[in-house]
Design an enzyme around this catalytic site. Structure first.
Site, mmCIF file in Angstrom:
data_model
loop_
_atom_site.group_PDB
_atom_site.id
_atom_site.type_symbol
_atom_site.label_atom_id
_atom_site.label_comp_id
_atom_site.label_asym_id
_atom_site.label_seq_id
_atom_site.Cartn_x
_atom_site.Cartn_y
_atom_site.Cartn_z
ATOM 1 N N HIS A 166 0.883 -1.126 -0.099
ATOM 2 C CA HIS A 166 0.026 0.002 0.066
ATOM 3 C C HIS A 166 0.963 1.218 0.029
ATOM 4 C CE1 HIS A 166 -3.514 2.687 1.381
ATOM 5 N NE2 HIS A 166 -2.629 2.925 1.956
ATOM 6 N N GLU A 167 1.781 1.186 0.964
ATOM 7 C CA GLU A 167 2.712 2.521 1.211
ATOM 8 C C GLU A 167 3.554 2.948 -0.277
ATOM 9 O OE1 GLU A 167 2.208 4.720 3.234
ATOM 10 O OE2 GLU A 167 0.900 3.394 4.396
ATOM 11 N N HIS A 170 1.621 4.367 -2.926
ATOM 12 C CA HIS A 170 1.568 5.596 -3.008
ATOM 13 C C HIS A 170 2.878 6.366 -3.992
ATOM 14 C CE1 HIS A 170 -1.871 6.710 -0.387
ATOM 15 N NE2 HIS A 170 -1.220 5.895 0.484
ATOM 16 N N TYR A 181 -4.262 14.699 -2.810
ATOM 17 C CA TYR A 181 -4.922 13.945 -1.597
ATOM 18 C C TYR A 181 -5.765 14.671 -0.898
ATOM 19 C CZ TYR A 181 -3.853 10.293 1.877
ATOM 20 O OH TYR A 181 -4.234 9.110 2.321
ATOM 21 N N GLU A 190 -6.066 6.649 -2.335
ATOM 22 C CA GLU A 190 -6.047 5.756 -1.116
ATOM 23 C C GLU A 190 -6.363 4.289 -1.888
ATOM 24 O OE1 GLU A 190 -5.105 4.977 2.055
ATOM 25 O OE2 GLU A 190 -3.787 6.477 1.785
ATOM 26 N N ASP A 263 -9.550 14.011 8.028
ATOM 27 C CA ASP A 263 -8.989 12.815 7.062
ATOM 28 C C ASP A 263 -8.759 13.279 5.597
ATOM 29 O OD1 ASP A 263 -7.907 10.338 6.516
ATOM 30 O OD2 ASP A 263 -9.722 9.618 6.068
ATOM 31 N N HIS A 268 -9.676 8.055 3.754
ATOM 32 C CA HIS A 268 -9.361 6.675 4.094
ATOM 33 C C HIS A 268 -10.978 6.040 4.433
ATOM 34 C CE1 HIS A 268 -5.440 7.778 5.346
ATOM 35 N NE2 HIS A 268 -5.130 6.621 5.058
HETATM 36 ZN ZN LIG Z 1 -2.487 5.412 2.251
#
Ligand SMILES: [Zn+2]
Length: 352
Positions: A166-167, A170, A181, A190, A263, A268
């Site tokens: 996931h990271e 990005h 974002y 996301e 957020d 998210h």
């Molecule tokens: Zn993320």
């Protein structure tokens, strides 16, 4: 730089618990929320060479991993502890990060012939043991950074391949031109990372769409937490329901879209909607999800035609166009993509 894998609303809940058994976890969450994340140092790098008068970029289908150890400080990058071809160190976080980066690299290469995050063979950098009891993992524009977790709620972040991928996802999105974002484009950002996260895990395990759990971050909660993962792509809103953390707030349909200023506009939270659309495509097409559904999403992201401020409807239209270009207007893939976006309320179903 993007917020970490653990969304701020979860850390807020944990930070404000008065359960005495979770005192350490609450303190860790408060600290995690306030520790500034060191940004990427400004630097340039050229990996070009001249061959017979032509400028060529070198690209090898092998990862170049560098794992560093922050030794529970908040300084990056930390001390280098394992580089490519070094043997395992015996430090679980170091070795899990090393293996996870390798599995993520293999996934992007096998599925999309992509050579690393930047697509040009750049090093894969990670720092483990960031901060004390740090309850998150994040991508800082240059490297993956992992906290150890507080031990009572979060057990550490390197053990989940979907978190690692996931990271790194990005980084891929950023290299592809980025998705702002905030709001819907942020939720797409996301969601794409969740897609890459679960696909890397499915690829490593050799799972088909039917066999996969479709969970993001399974295994990072301690046993006492009532939950299986951070997010569920097949059933958004069902990943956890816990006294301390509250209930998973993700919607799986546009009618339940959450308007919030927290957020980054619920990036998210509302990512549950495109997450479920991807799951529906993958489930209908069957087989390995990265081969068709994943390829359509990846090509949509990297085609260069996606606006950084694309909303759900624009992204949906772009995936239909990509599917048509890859497989033909009348293909099962186009039907599956159209039906999936209709299924989550983002587009009308032309066939209905
Ligand atoms: Zn993320």
């Amino acid at each position: 730089m993007t917020p970490g894998i653990v969304p701020p609303f979860l850390l807020d809940r944990l930070a404000s618990t008065d359960d005495p058994r979770l005192a350490r976890a609450a303190a860790a969450a408060r600290k995690t929320l306030t520790v500034p994340r060191p940004a990427r140092p400004v630097r340039t790098r050229l990996r070009l060479s001249v061959d017979a008068g032509a400028l060529v970029a070198e690209a090898a289908a092998a990862p170049d991993r560098v794992i560093s150890d922050a030794a529970n400080t908040e300084r990056l990058p930390g001390r280098r502890v394992r580089t490519e071809d070094d043997a395992a160190t015996g430090d679980r976080s170091v070795d899990e990060a090393y293996d996870g980066l390798g599995a993520t690299f293999d996934f992007f290469w096998d599925a999309f012939a992509r050579d690393g995050i930047d697509g040009a063979g750049g090093s894969l950098l990670a720092t483990v043991h960031f901060g004390e009891d740090y309850d998150n993992a994040f991508w800082n524009g240059e490297r993956m950074v992992f906290g150890d977790g507080d031990g009572d709620v979060f057990t550490g972040f390197t053990r989940s391949l979907s978190v690692i991928a996931h990271e790194l996802g990005h980084g891929v999105t950023e290299a592809a031109g980025g998705l702002e974002y905030q709001g819907q484009s942020g939720a797409l950002n996301e969601s794409l990372s969740d897609v890459f996260g679960v696909l890397a895990e499915q690829h490593a395990l050799g799972q088909t769409a039917d066999q996969a759990t479709w969970l993001v971050g399974a295994g990072i909660f301690a046993d006492a937490v009532q939950g299986t993962a951070l997010r569920s792509m097949s059933a958004p809103g069902t990943a956890y329901d816990d006294d301390v953390l509250g209930k998973d707030p993700q919607p799986g349909h546009l009618r339940d879209y959450v308007e919030t200023s927290d957020d980054n506009g619920g990036v998210h939270i509302n990512s549950g909607i495109p997450n479920r659309a991807f799951f529906l495509v993958a489930k209908r097409l069957g087989g390995f999800a990265w081969e068709h559904a994943g390829l359509i999403w990846y090509r949509t992201l990297t085609s260069g035609s996606l606006s950084p401020t694309a909303d759900f409807a624009a992204f949906a239209a772009a995936t239909v166009a990509t599917a048509a270009a890859e497989y033909g207007e009348k293909s099962e893939e186009v039907d599956a993509v159209r039906a999936a976006w209709a299924g989550v309320g983002v587009a009308e179903d032309a066939g209905a």
